[in-house]
Scaffold this active site. Structure first.
Site, PDB file in Angstrom:
ATOM      1  N   ASN A 118     -29.077 -37.135  -0.482  1.00  0.00           N
ATOM      2  CA  ASN A 118     -29.866 -37.443   0.715  1.00  0.00           C
ATOM      3  C   ASN A 118     -31.197 -36.729   0.559  1.00  0.00           C
ATOM      4  O   ASN A 118     -31.320 -35.539   0.853  1.00  0.00           O
ATOM      5  CB  ASN A 118     -29.122 -36.976   1.966  1.00  0.00           C
ATOM      6  CG  ASN A 118     -29.862 -37.275   3.247  1.00  0.00           C
ATOM      7  OD1 ASN A 118     -31.017 -37.714   3.237  1.00  0.00           O
ATOM      8  ND2 ASN A 118     -29.220 -37.029   4.373  1.00  0.00           N
ATOM      9  N   LYS A 138     -30.150 -32.997   0.009  1.00  0.00           N
ATOM     10  CA  LYS A 138     -28.777 -32.621   0.299  1.00  0.00           C
ATOM     11  C   LYS A 138     -27.878 -33.343  -0.709  1.00  0.00           C
ATOM     12  O   LYS A 138     -28.157 -34.480  -1.104  1.00  0.00           O
ATOM     13  CB  LYS A 138     -28.380 -33.026   1.718  1.00  0.00           C
ATOM     14  CG  LYS A 138     -29.166 -32.324   2.807  1.00  0.00           C
ATOM     15  CD  LYS A 138     -28.752 -32.833   4.181  1.00  0.00           C
ATOM     16  CE  LYS A 138     -29.580 -32.220   5.290  1.00  0.00           C
ATOM     17  NZ  LYS A 138     -29.229 -32.781   6.614  1.00  0.00           N
ATOM     18  N   ARG A 171     -28.736 -42.029   0.653  1.00  0.00           N
ATOM     19  CA  ARG A 171     -29.200 -42.413   1.987  1.00  0.00           C
ATOM     20  C   ARG A 171     -30.667 -42.801   1.865  1.00  0.00           C
ATOM     21  O   ARG A 171     -31.499 -42.022   1.405  1.00  0.00           O
ATOM     22  CB  ARG A 171     -29.069 -41.251   2.970  1.00  0.00           C
ATOM     23  CG  ARG A 171     -29.752 -41.505   4.311  1.00  0.00           C
ATOM     24  CD  ARG A 171     -29.714 -40.276   5.190  1.00  0.00           C
ATOM     25  NE  ARG A 171     -30.466 -40.476   6.421  1.00  0.00           N
ATOM     26  CZ  ARG A 171     -31.591 -39.832   6.734  1.00  0.00           C
ATOM     27  NH1 ARG A 171     -32.119 -38.962   5.880  1.00  0.00           N
ATOM     28  NH2 ARG A 171     -32.206 -40.061   7.869  1.00  0.00           N
ATOM     29  N   HIS A 221     -31.015 -43.245  12.236  1.00  0.00           N
ATOM     30  CA  HIS A 221     -29.804 -42.430  12.310  1.00  0.00           C
ATOM     31  C   HIS A 221     -28.549 -43.301  12.231  1.00  0.00           C
ATOM     32  O   HIS A 221     -27.482 -42.943  12.736  1.00  0.00           O
ATOM     33  CB  HIS A 221     -29.762 -41.582  13.597  1.00  0.00           C
ATOM     34  CG  HIS A 221     -30.789 -40.498  13.631  1.00  0.00           C
ATOM     35  ND1 HIS A 221     -31.532 -40.199  14.761  1.00  0.00           N
ATOM     36  CD2 HIS A 221     -31.224 -39.645  12.678  1.00  0.00           C
ATOM     37  CE1 HIS A 221     -32.370 -39.216  14.497  1.00  0.00           C
ATOM     38  NE2 HIS A 221     -32.209 -38.865  13.237  1.00  0.00           N
ATOM     39  N   LEU A 261     -28.561 -35.333  18.118  1.00  0.00           N
ATOM     40  CA  LEU A 261     -29.569 -34.331  18.433  1.00  0.00           C
ATOM     41  C   LEU A 261     -29.673 -33.316  17.305  1.00  0.00           C
ATOM     42  O   LEU A 261     -28.814 -32.434  17.153  1.00  0.00           O
ATOM     43  CB  LEU A 261     -29.216 -33.611  19.743  1.00  0.00           C
ATOM     44  CG  LEU A 261     -29.008 -34.492  20.979  1.00  0.00           C
ATOM     45  CD1 LEU A 261     -28.598 -33.649  22.173  1.00  0.00           C
ATOM     46  CD2 LEU A 261     -30.264 -35.299  21.291  1.00  0.00           C
ATOM     47  N   GLY A 315     -34.616 -34.132  14.108  1.00  0.00           N
ATOM     48  CA  GLY A 315     -34.905 -35.479  14.565  1.00  0.00           C
ATOM     49  C   GLY A 315     -33.814 -35.872  15.545  1.00  0.00           C
ATOM     50  O   GLY A 315     -32.683 -35.399  15.427  1.00  0.00           O
ATOM     51  N   ARG A 368     -41.645 -33.727  16.371  1.00  0.00           N
ATOM     52  CA  ARG A 368     -42.130 -35.094  16.577  1.00  0.00           C
ATOM     53  C   ARG A 368     -42.298 -35.367  18.067  1.00  0.00           C
ATOM     54  O   ARG A 368     -41.538 -34.870  18.893  1.00  0.00           O
ATOM     55  CB  ARG A 368     -41.180 -36.106  15.955  1.00  0.00           C
ATOM     56  CG  ARG A 368     -41.216 -36.114  14.438  1.00  0.00           C
ATOM     57  CD  ARG A 368     -40.202 -37.100  13.877  1.00  0.00           C
ATOM     58  NE  ARG A 368     -39.197 -36.427  13.069  1.00  0.00           N
ATOM     59  CZ  ARG A 368     -38.094 -37.009  12.621  1.00  0.00           C
ATOM     60  NH1 ARG A 368     -37.838 -38.277  12.914  1.00  0.00           N
ATOM     61  NH2 ARG A 368     -37.233 -36.331  11.880  1.00  0.00           N
ATOM     62  N   ARG A 383     -32.907 -23.149  19.999  1.00  0.00           N
ATOM     63  CA  ARG A 383     -32.227 -21.851  20.072  1.00  0.00           C
ATOM     64  C   ARG A 383     -33.235 -20.713  20.204  1.00  0.00           C
ATOM     65  O   ARG A 383     -33.017 -19.768  20.959  1.00  0.00           O
ATOM     66  CB  ARG A 383     -31.349 -21.642  18.837  1.00  0.00           C
ATOM     67  CG  ARG A 383     -30.160 -22.581  18.724  1.00  0.00           C
ATOM     68  CD  ARG A 383     -29.444 -22.400  17.404  1.00  0.00           C
ATOM     69  NE  ARG A 383     -30.336 -22.679  16.277  1.00  0.00           N
ATOM     70  CZ  ARG A 383     -29.969 -22.601  15.005  1.00  0.00           C
ATOM     71  NH1 ARG A 383     -28.736 -22.237  14.690  1.00  0.00           N
ATOM     72  NH2 ARG A 383     -30.820 -22.894  14.041  1.00  0.00           N
ATOM     73  N   GLU A 397     -23.861 -30.697  18.428  1.00  0.00           N
ATOM     74  CA  GLU A 397     -22.540 -30.140  18.131  1.00  0.00           C
ATOM     75  C   GLU A 397     -22.428 -28.660  18.470  1.00  0.00           C
ATOM     76  O   GLU A 397     -21.332 -28.175  18.763  1.00  0.00           O
ATOM     77  CB  GLU A 397     -22.215 -30.332  16.642  1.00  0.00           C
ATOM     78  CG  GLU A 397     -22.038 -31.784  16.233  1.00  0.00           C
ATOM     79  CD  GLU A 397     -21.959 -31.953  14.725  1.00  0.00           C
ATOM     80  OE1 GLU A 397     -21.546 -30.990  14.029  1.00  0.00           O
ATOM     81  OE2 GLU A 397     -22.325 -33.029  14.220  1.00  0.00           O
ATOM     82  N   GLU A 407     -22.463 -38.088   7.797  1.00  0.00           N
ATOM     83  CA  GLU A 407     -23.225 -39.137   7.136  1.00  0.00           C
ATOM     84  C   GLU A 407     -22.889 -39.248   5.650  1.00  0.00           C
ATOM     85  O   GLU A 407     -22.876 -40.351   5.087  1.00  0.00           O
ATOM     86  CB  GLU A 407     -24.722 -38.869   7.307  1.00  0.00           C
ATOM     87  CG  GLU A 407     -25.195 -38.948   8.747  1.00  0.00           C
ATOM     88  CD  GLU A 407     -26.558 -38.309   8.950  1.00  0.00           C
ATOM     89  OE1 GLU A 407     -27.490 -39.038   9.320  1.00  0.00           O
ATOM     90  OE2 GLU A 407     -26.675 -37.089   8.728  1.00  0.00           O
TER      91      GLU A 407
END
Length: 403
Positions: free
Chosen positions: A14, A21, A96, A184, A212, A215, A244, A288, A336, A384
């Site tokens: 990815n 990734k 991807r 997504h 969430l 992006g 963004r 956070r 999550e 994914e």
């Protein structure tokens, strides 16, 4: 990537604008195991401080050739992969790819024609498409014997009705492919599988999935198919994100270019990299970090307030398109793991009958709504990489390769 005959694996790549990734799946498992044998990420590829992490470990510094950083990063992954194969062979490499344009609505095996088509879609996703294609092209040159499969983030949204896809522009725009595509899709595809397994018919009603992360987007599903989504022609649309802008008046873009005399390149950089939570707060794109200082930093508080307001606006629009709401799903990094953000978002949806079980929410439980809640609220991790590997597995079945 030396191959042997003692079992097969699928490598998932990815590639983003500054990272790759990777994940390795055991292709001999039936069904395909959802936890990879090995996974990791090379980050900061185009910058001075590249790092790599594997299997959830700490970041380690990585030196890359400045003139060919992606080639070098892939070379590093290749070398590390050799230590992971342990007598296995690579069945396929799965990628991807953000944009499949009008032509590609399903995973496809790469050949020179497909690669040429995907290069023509670079203007549709200039910050994502080129890097995935660079990885594909390098592997075509170095390992032409290995099947490569591409899976598209736009594909899941092919079920959107035309009235959701069309933009209110002259008809020629539609004829030339200027339309809302949605993104997504690999994450939403996984949700359509996982929610059906976990909740059965409960998930087949009016379901809103909130992906969430840095992006972010929403997808309204009926019968676990996409019928409305917030991202449109580009990954700038819809929700306010980490850096963004999300949906905004296009007149503001015209103003930046006509009155402030900013170049197209500068405006593009602002919209993708200097807006959202980062732009408003001036501190961070990570909620956070903003939550830690919101009581002392007014701009951090304003950034979070706008982030939540945009969620409520966009969620309300999709609920209206769905005709109501039966299930709300949170997924991806923020969805999550950030209980505080989930709590505030659900508070803004109380008018729909959302009632949060705060104890379950703080524990990141699978179900975080109360039994009395009219809307079932759940947390469902995305995967994914597994969806991508599964598509590659299906597409490289001997019968498919012979077609």
């Amino acid at each position: 990537m030396n191959d042997t005959e003692n079992g097969e694996v699928i490598l998932v790549l990815n590639a983003g604008s500054s990272s790759i990734k990777f994940a390795l799946f055991d292709a001999t498992c039936s069904p395909l195991a959802r936890t990879p044998l090995w996974r990791g990420k090379v980050d900061g590829i185009t910058g001075p401080n590249s790092v790599v992490s594997e299997n959830g470990g700490d970041d380690q510094p990585l030196t890359l050739d400045e003139s060919h950083p992606y080639h070098d990063a892939l070379g590093y992954i290749r070398e590390r992969l050799r230590t992971q194969l342990v007598g296995r062979s690579i069945r396929a490499i799965a990628h991807r790819v953000v944009h499949g344009g009008i032509k590609y609505s399903k995973p496809v095996l790469i050949d020179t024609q497909v690669l040429a088509d995907l290069k023509s879609y670079i203007p549709l996703a200039p910050l994502h498409q080129p890097f995935a294609l660079e990885s594909i092209e390098i592997l075509l040159q170095t390992r032409p014997d290995l099947p490569q499969v591409v899976c598209f983030d736009t594909a899941f949204h092919q079920t959107l009705p035309d009235v959701e896809k069309i933009l209110p522009l002259p008809w020629s725009a539609w004829e030339n492919g200027l339309r809302r595509y949605g993104f997504h899709g690999l994450s939403y595809c996984y949700q359509s599988i996982a929610l059906a397994e976990r909740y059965g018919d409960q998930a087949r009603g009016r379901t809103l999935v909130a992906h969430l992360g840095s992006g972010a987007s929403l997808c309204g599903m009926q019968d676990l198919k996409s019928v409305a989504t917030t991202m449109g022609f580009s990954a700038l649309d819809g929700l306010m994100m980490g850096s963004r802008c999300g949906a905004m008046d296009p007149g503001a873009v015209i103003f930046l270019m006509e009155i402030w005399k900013l170049s197209l390149e500068r405006v593009s950089h602002i919209l993708y990299h200097e807006s959202g939570l980062l732009g408003i707060s001036g501190i961070s794109s990570d909620p956070r970090e903003l939550l830690k200082v919101e009581t002392t930093e007014p701009r951090a508080a304003m950034a979070l307030a706008l982030y939540l307001r945009r969620f409520i606006h966009e969620a309300g629009a999709l609920v209206a398109a769905l005709g109501g709401l039966d299930m709300l799903v949170f997924t991806a990094g923020i969805g999550e793991h950030n209980a505080a953000i989930r709590s505030r978002m659900c508070a803004g949806l109380q008018y729909l009958g959302v009632e949060l079980n705060e104890t379950a929410n703080q524990a990141n439980a699978s179900v975080i709504s109360t039994p009395a809640s009219r809307v079932k609220v759940v947390v469902e991790p995305t995967n994914e990489e597994w969806v991508t590997a599964l598509d590659a597995l299906r597409l490289t079945e001997p019968a498919n390769l012979q077609q």
